[in-house]
Design an enzyme around this catalytic site. Structure first.
Site, short mmCIF file in Angstrom:
data_model
loop_
_atom_site.label_atom_id
_atom_site.label_comp_id
_atom_site.label_asym_id
_atom_site.label_seq_id
_atom_site.Cartn_x
_atom_site.Cartn_y
_atom_site.Cartn_z
N SER A 1 -61.18 -5.89 55.54
CA SER A 1 -62.43 -5.34 55.03
C SER A 1 -62.89 -6.46 53.99
O SER A 1 -63.97 -6.23 53.33
CB SER A 1 -62.14 -4.27 54.20
OG SER A 1 -62.06 -3.13 55.19
N GLU B 1 -16.14 -42.26 36.32
CA GLU B 1 -16.29 -42.88 37.73
C GLU B 1 -15.83 -44.16 37.59
O GLU B 1 -14.92 -44.68 38.57
CB GLU B 1 -17.72 -43.18 38.25
CG GLU B 1 -18.63 -41.84 38.39
CD GLU B 1 -17.81 -41.15 39.66
OE1 GLU B 1 -17.88 -42.02 40.86
OE2 GLU B 1 -17.54 -40.18 39.94
#
Length: 604
Positions: free
Chosen positions: A332, A67
């Site tokens: 159930s 960079e």
């Protein structure tokens, strides 16, 4: 510097020199599981500035090499690169050429937008120069590594290291550091998860630059290129994000908006959370052809502590928390409330009932299997999940009484009392069901599911959860009879796929009409787990019952869970009081800001 100012002045864009804005960081809340493992951080987006001295030298060097190779020498900008960029920009009439140093990028990250204009670029330069005058190079580099966006929701080097490699930044390898540095050019285009080849090519350039700058040797470059780091396709703690969404609101209600860094010790077990997530992902994949789309898992112990909460198969693509927010018919899995009511009114597991056609207020329930069993016991009716018997029993004992039983055990949603309620037509959440089944797991004592165990700032405890006095909500004889009946569900009934040899287990399957929902709710002594499966649009699956996919997922998960929770028989009396979790003020670094006066322990 003079040339740059002159160039900017010619364009009529010379900015005033503003004071350097203060660098602030909002307080953060760090959540840890019951064993101290970090689950996630909420609150302030950014962590404290990275301490470059605590990283391997090659980690910051990777970013500098690709960079800004002159970072350690310049005073905030690179005159040659800047002059070239300004010339190109002037020709094109807009800011098009990039030449930002790490200091300039830091200024933009801290104070500016991403707008491409000469005005913004000039302001960026001013801030960069002021940064160089106010901070050391290492501090600027640390700020940059703390604020840069690495994709996949990761802001800062530490978050990126955890997201992609599931490790702290201090343990990154040379290859991993190069892969993360590659993301600075474009987090989307060089994402190692979605664009592995592009990331690899860019990482090779980073390594070449590191050799050029002397950060590493050619031999180290070759060794790094030969390595194949494991890249996590999703965040390692991703399943826990459902739990964190649920717990974050509770934390803010307890302590308000934090003015200091906090550590929240939770009830969650990250190992079991991962096991549950793996189980439902694998099971839903197996049954995808039969229409299974989503699932949820919740585990609650006999004191209400939530050990596991998985609200879906993938938080990144489906963050809706089905464990807490999805109200679905219980099917159930509701029937234990019916039979507990009957047992409390004097019936027994051996009470004779008849499986035969029945009509109640014009409604005639049907069984899953065609035909009727005729005279059977109540225990057999529960094990085989016979609908006709459950509907008749509920009608005989009073559906209002069944609703009251469910409410006592922890169901908080609205309960309907029409004839079909016996078959689980009320809408409930998996968390509610787990809370209710935890009562069956602990001997009949009401619990309130919770996830916050303790909140502290450093070594100072601000909040400690206090369990309310145990309240008996199910009579012991009826309770022990019901759990005995529910054991047969796994040994000879609809839940045999969930059985784990050598453990005392009980539970109940649940399947709703048209196969829209499938459940398995089960427990051992002091520990209950609920699994739900279905589709978000409430459409039907293809013959997926609670005894099929949910029971399989439940067993796969519980095989691991049973090895981590205390091994207990299903009790018939009250559980012992829970031991307080240990205080470990050194588990995480203390907050970066002073703690205010403590909230009284136990405050809500």
């Amino acid at each position: 510097m003079i040339g740059l100012v002159a160039a900017v002045s010619i364009l009529g864009q010379t900015p005033e020199l503003p004071a350097l804005p203060p660098i602030r960081r909002d307080p953060q809340i760090t959540y840890v599981d019951r064993n101290g493992q970090v689950l996630g951080v909420r609150g302030g987006r950014y962590a404290p500035p990275v301490n470059v001295d605590r990283l391997p030298a090659y980690v910051p060097a990777a970013f500098v090499s690709i960079e800004d190779q002159h970072f350690w020498e310049h005073s905030g900008f690179d005159p040659l690169r800047m002059a070239k960029a300004l010339a190109v920009d002037a020709l094109k009439g807009r800011a098009a050429q990039g030449a930002s140093t790490i200091t300039q990028q830091t200024a933009k990250l801290l104070f500016l937008s991403s707008e491409k204009s000469v005005e913004r670029k000039a302001t960026e330069l001013v801030y960069a120069i002021q940064l160089e005058q106010s901070y050391s190079k290492k501090q600027i580099l640390g700020l940059y590594l703390s604020r840069a966006y690495f994709g996949e929701g990761a802001y800062g080097l530490e978050a990126a290291a955890q997201r992609y490699f599931n490790k702290p930044a201090a343990r990154l390898t040379i290859r991993e550091a190069a892969m993360l540095a590659s993301l600075m050019k474009s987090p989307t285009n060089y994402d190692p998860v979605t664009q592995p080849e592009a990331n690899a090519q860019r990482a090779r350039l980073v390594l070449d630059a590191m050799v050029q700058t002397g950060a590493i040797t050619s031999a180290q470059r070759a060794q790094a290129l030969a390595a194949t780091p494991k890249v996590w396709k999703s965040a390692a703690q991703a399943p826990a994000q459902y739990f964190l969404d649920w717990i974050d609101d509770q934390t803010l209600k307890i302590v308000g908006r934090p003015k200091q860094d906090l550590v929240v010790e939770t009830t969650l077990d990250l190992t079991l959370e991962d096991a549950a997530a793996d189980s439902i992902r694998a099971t839903t994949a197996r049954y995808k052809a039969q229409g299974v789309e989503q699932a949820a898992v919740v585990s609650v112990d006999g004191f209400g502590r939530v050990w596991t909460m998985v609200g879906g198969t993938d938080f990144a693509t489906a963050p809706y928390n089905r464990a807490v927010e999805a109200h679905r018919q219980a099917g159930s899995a509701w029937k234990p409330f019916v039979y507990l009511t009957a047992l409390e009114q004097g019936r027994t597991p051996e009470t004779p009932v008849v499986d035969e056609p029945v009509t109640i207020a014009g409604w005639s329930p049907k069984n899953y299997e065609e035909g009727f069993l005729g005279p059977i016991t109540m225990q057999k009716a529960l094990a085989e999940s016979v609908n006709t018997v459950a509907a008749r029993v509920a009608d005989e004992v009073g559906r209002q009484n069944v609703a009251a039983t469910a409410r006592r055990l922890g169901i908080v949603s609205t309960i309907n009392t029409d004839p079909a309620m016996a078959l689980g037509t009320s809408l409930v959440t998996p968390l509610e069901m787990a809370q209710a089944y935890a009562v069956l797991a602990n001997g009949g004592y009401r619990v309130q599911a919770y996830g916050v165990e303790r909140i502290r700032a450093g070594g100072q405890v601000l909040y400690q959860h206090r369990n309310p006095p145990l309240q008996l909500v199910a009579a012991n004889p009826a309770f022990s009879e019901l759990t005995g009946m529910m054991r047969t569900v796994l040994t000879e009934g609809t839940g045999v796929r969930a059985a784990v040899p050598g453990y005392d287990l009980a539970g109940k399957t649940g399947t709703t009409s048209d196969y829209k929902d499938a459940w398995f709710c089960g427990f051992t002594g002091g520990f209950a787990t609920v699994v739900w499966m279905g589709r978000d649009d409430n459409s039907s699956m293809r013959k997926v019952t609670g005894g099929l996919a949910p029971a399989e997922a439940w067993k796969t998960y519980m095989v691991k869970a049973l090895k981590r929770v205390p091994r207990l028989q299903i009790p018939v009396g009250p559980p012992p009081p829970p031991p307080p979790p240990p205080i470990d003020p050194n588990a995480l670094p203390p907050p970066a800001v002073p703690a205010p006066a403590a909230t009284p322990v136990g405050a809500r």
